[in-house]
Design an enzyme around this catalytic site. Structure first.
Site, PDB file in Angstrom:
ATOM      1  N   GLU A 121       7.926   5.856   7.260  1.00  0.00           N
ATOM      2  CA  GLU A 121       7.779   4.832   8.294  1.00  0.00           C
ATOM      3  C   GLU A 121       6.716   3.812   7.925  1.00  0.00           C
ATOM      4  O   GLU A 121       5.706   4.155   7.282  1.00  0.00           O
ATOM      5  CB  GLU A 121       7.406   5.436   9.658  1.00  0.00           C
ATOM      6  CG  GLU A 121       8.585   5.665  10.588  1.00  0.00           C
ATOM      7  CD  GLU A 121       9.184   7.039  10.414  1.00  0.00           C
ATOM      8  OE1 GLU A 121      10.282   7.274  10.934  1.00  0.00           O
ATOM      9  OE2 GLU A 121       8.557   7.858   9.733  1.00  0.00           O
ATOM     10  N   THR A 122       6.967   2.596   8.349  1.00  0.00           N
ATOM     11  CA  THR A 122       5.967   1.533   8.365  1.00  0.00           C
ATOM     12  C   THR A 122       5.762   1.121   9.809  1.00  0.00           C
ATOM     13  O   THR A 122       6.737   0.852  10.529  1.00  0.00           O
ATOM     14  CB  THR A 122       6.411   0.325   7.540  1.00  0.00           C
ATOM     15  OG1 THR A 122       6.542   0.708   6.161  1.00  0.00           O
ATOM     16  CG2 THR A 122       5.404  -0.815   7.644  1.00  0.00           C
TER      17      THR A 122
END
Length: 261
Positions: free
Chosen positions: A46-47
């Site tokens: 995830e970002t």
């Protein structure tokens, strides 16, 4: 355009352990296409993208392929960045997610505590497809808002489990949680989400919105410790708070840099 980029290992106090997340504080929202390309380029599970509005922060999360409704470790990483590198001086951060509502993170010494809504889940039939997702024998199956969860006999089942990623990708879900009672901690788990571009997530905060209420009810406890038994491993300190859960852990900075687009 230059964008700050932080990479933080969450749910650990050691670099190369826990779950790595990228964090990008923004002055304003960029087009979704750009956010997705940044997340794909980062190639982490995830970002998190964060935009400040007065003293609150809107947050969104992207895997390399999709935007997701909730991500615990990237929220923890985002809070760690704000507390330590973005001049946020209070002990509590109020996040807002367009998909998951109000979320808070409170600093308590070296631990950061996420406050998230509990998942809504129920027991479902242990179908042939669900049985085919691993090489171990599941006892029960449950379905939450975004994930399936399978219960197994022992921690050893979870440690030695070989997932069938092609079968898991066929599930009508973000991913699959597998869990069992722990030997030293209250419960253990792993999480697989190949359809979301993440074959195995190292430590999954959002999965614990299902795991905590399940194990709190099963064990008759409101305070629990948990381990996610991926190769990187992670430790979570959990509390049941009515229709919400607290998920606490440490974090450590791995990288600080800039994106040029």
């Amino acid at each position: 355009m230059t964008i700050k980029l932080y990479q933080v290992d969450a749910f650990t106090n050691e670099v190369f352990r826990g779950n790595p997340a990228a964090v990008c504080p923004l002055e304003k929202w960029l087009p979704d296409e750009i956010l997705q390309k940044i997340a794909a380029e980062n190639n982490l599970s995830e970002t998190a993208f964060i935009v400040q509005h007065n003293n609150k922060f809107e947050i969104r999360w992207f895997t390399p392929t999709i935007e997701v409704d909730l991500c615990g470790h990237a929220t923890l990483a985002g809070a760690y960045v704000l507390f330590n590198y973005e001049n946020y001086t209070q002990d509590k951060i109020e996040f807002y997610s367009p998909r998951s509502g109000q979320l808070t993170v409170t600093k308590n010494g070296t631990l950061l505590a996420l406050n998230f809504p509990t998942d809504e889940f129920s027991e479902v039939e242990l179908t042939g497809l669900l049985k085919a997702t691993t090489d171990k024998t599941a006892i029960f199956a449950y379905k939450g808002k975004t994930d399936y969860m399978l219960l197994f006999n022992s921690e050893e089942d979870i440690i030695t489990m070989k997932p069938d990623l092609s079968a898991i990708a066929q599930l009508a879900a973000r991913g699959l949680i597998v869990t069992a009672k722990g030997n030293k901690n209250d419960f253990v788990s792993r999480f697989f989400a190949p359809a979301a571009g993440v074959n195995e997530d190292p430590v999954t905060g959002s999965a614990h919105t299902t795991l905590i209420p399940y194990w709190a009810g099963k064990l008759g406890k409101t305070t629990l410790t948990a381990s996610q038994l991926s190769e990187r491993h992670g430790t979570l300190y959990c509390r049941m708070l009515g229709n919400r859960v607290e998920i606490a852990g440490s974090a450590v900075l791995y990288l600080k840099g800039e994106i040029n687009i």
